[in-house]
Design an enzyme around this catalytic site. Structure first.
Site, short mmCIF file in Angstrom:
data_model
loop_
_atom_site.label_atom_id
_atom_site.label_comp_id
_atom_site.label_asym_id
_atom_site.label_seq_id
_atom_site.Cartn_x
_atom_site.Cartn_y
_atom_site.Cartn_z
N GLY A 1 9.92 -2.98 0.64
CA GLY A 1 8.81 -2.74 1.55
C GLY A 1 8.24 -4.09 1.95
N GLY A 2 7.18 -4.07 2.74
CA GLY A 2 6.55 -5.32 3.12
C GLY A 2 6.11 -6.09 1.90
N LYS B 1 5.02 -0.48 -6.17
CA LYS B 1 5.47 -1.61 -5.36
C LYS B 1 5.19 -2.90 -6.12
CE LYS B 1 5.10 -3.32 -0.61
NZ LYS B 1 4.45 -3.05 0.69
N THR C 1 9.21 -4.90 -3.66
CA THR C 1 10.24 -3.94 -3.99
C THR C 1 9.59 -2.66 -4.47
OG1 THR C 1 11.71 -5.74 -4.66
CG2 THR C 1 12.29 -3.53 -5.40
N VAL C 2 10.05 -1.52 -3.98
CA VAL C 2 9.42 -0.24 -4.30
C VAL C 2 10.29 0.52 -5.30
CG1 VAL C 2 8.51 1.92 -3.36
CG2 VAL C 2 8.37 -0.18 -2.00
N ASP D 1 3.28 -2.76 12.36
CA ASP D 1 4.70 -2.46 12.11
C ASP D 1 4.94 -0.95 12.13
OD1 ASP D 1 7.32 -3.23 11.73
OD2 ASP D 1 7.16 -3.37 9.55
#
Length: 345
Positions: free
Chosen positions: A21-22, A41, A25-26, A136
């Site tokens: 993800g922005g 996250k 890491t999820v 985004d």
């Protein structure tokens, strides 16, 4: 960096990696204290960027203050062995990107329903005294929960205009996903709520037509130049039969000048009205089909006079409730012509 099997702060167990993800890491995880599944996250290293942790904490603050049914819920934020983490509701998906890959273009009624939910989330972001700009908005950041409700996710590059943005983005920086960027993003100009509306318009265009407004064959830089300088082909050319009012709304959101675009609240109101009309139309369609079936039964049982009278009323109902050009209306009229042996009036 924590990994599979680790328990963050003695509470959040990491079960399996879901993706990126922005800024992080999820992971799918489990809240051992409350016994529920969660998404966790973990902040990435950020390439030595000193502001990376500050951005991450900022994402947590932004998401926590935006309580809304169409925005992902934040449960907790913390740090484990020097790695900041964010705990959110776990969304099973799929995201809209997967849905488009499976079925493109989507049924118009789906687009209107999903669109109303996305617009509701954006209206919530933009109603703040200092509006939040997501920057985004794209299908991959729009994910379904277990109840089929669409949620806006990943606020890693969201903007709070009251902050000194040069600390987080740098002068002239372009943040976002190029094919969903607005003209002002492509030019690295100042962004605001209309920026999200434009990106949302690109999402609607893609859901309706199965493709982006412009070609990516010549690369992303060429795509960005088209965003700035060209008008997208009309939705109706890419997909004949789309409701004119919906096509008009999509192109309004894709206006080159930010001030020429409707705001998210106006888009939400328009899509909600269209969704209501679509549901009403579906109910009328079902009603007409059921009555047509009953008329067929009466004809088969020798009750032709009664069937004829009901058929006349059904033609009127179909024409007024669905419109003379609707497929079901034409079906009823054709059936009446067969029964009577001549044109139906």
């Amino acid at each position: 960096m924590p990994g599979e099997g680790d328990v963050l702060r003695g509470r959040y167990a990491l079960l399996r990696r879901l993706g990126k993800g922005g800024m992080g890491t999820v992971w799918a995880g489990r809240d051992e204290e409350l016994g529920r599944e969660v998404a966790v996250k973990l902040l990435d290293a950020g390439g030595g960027d000193q502001e990376w942790p500050a951005r991450f904490r900022r994402e947590a603050r932004v998401m926590a203050m935006l309580r809304h049914p169409n925005i992902v819920v934040v449960h907790d934020v913390g740090e484990h062995d020097g790695t900041p983490f964010l705990v959110m509701e776990l969304l099973p998906g799929p995201d809209l990107g997967e849905i488009v890959r499976q079925q493109q273009p989507l049924p118009v009624s789906w687009v209107v329903e999903y669109g109303a939910q996305i617009a509701a989330a954006l209206a919530r972001l933009h109603q703040e005294a200092a509006p939040v700009v997501h920057r985004d908005v794209k299908p991959q950041n729009l994910v379904l929960d277990l109840g089929g409700v669409l949620k806006l996710c990943d606020f890693g590059i969201a903007r709070l205009p009251t902050l000194d943005l040069t600390r987080y983005t740098g002068t002239g920086a372009r943040l976002g996903t190029v094919v969903y960027m607005s003209p002002e993003q492509c030019n690295a100009f100042e962004v605001g709520p209309p920026t999200d509306v434009y990106s949302f318009g690109v999402v609607l265009y893609e859901l309706l037509t199965g493709g982006l407004p412009f070609s990516v064959e010549n690369g992303l830089q060429a795509y960005a130049m088209q965003v700035v300088g060209r008008t997208p082909p009309p939705v109706g050319e890419r997909r004949p039969g789309v409701w004119p009012e919906l096509a008009e709304l999509v192109h309004a959101t894709l206006a080159k000048r930010p001030e020429s675009r409707p705001d998210a609240g106006q888009v939400h109101a328009a899509l909600t009205a269209m969704a209501g009309a679509a549901k009403t139309g579906a109910n009328v369609e079902a009603e007409v089909q059921a009555e047509l079936d009953r008329i067929r039964v009466k004809l088969q049982t020798g009750r032709g006079a009664e069937a004829g009278m009901r058929l006349v009323r059904l033609i009127v109902r179909a024409r007024t409730g669905l419109g003379p050009e609707h497929e079901v209306t034409r079906q009823v009229v054709t059936f009446a012509e067969i029964v009577r042996g001549g044109p139906a009036t």
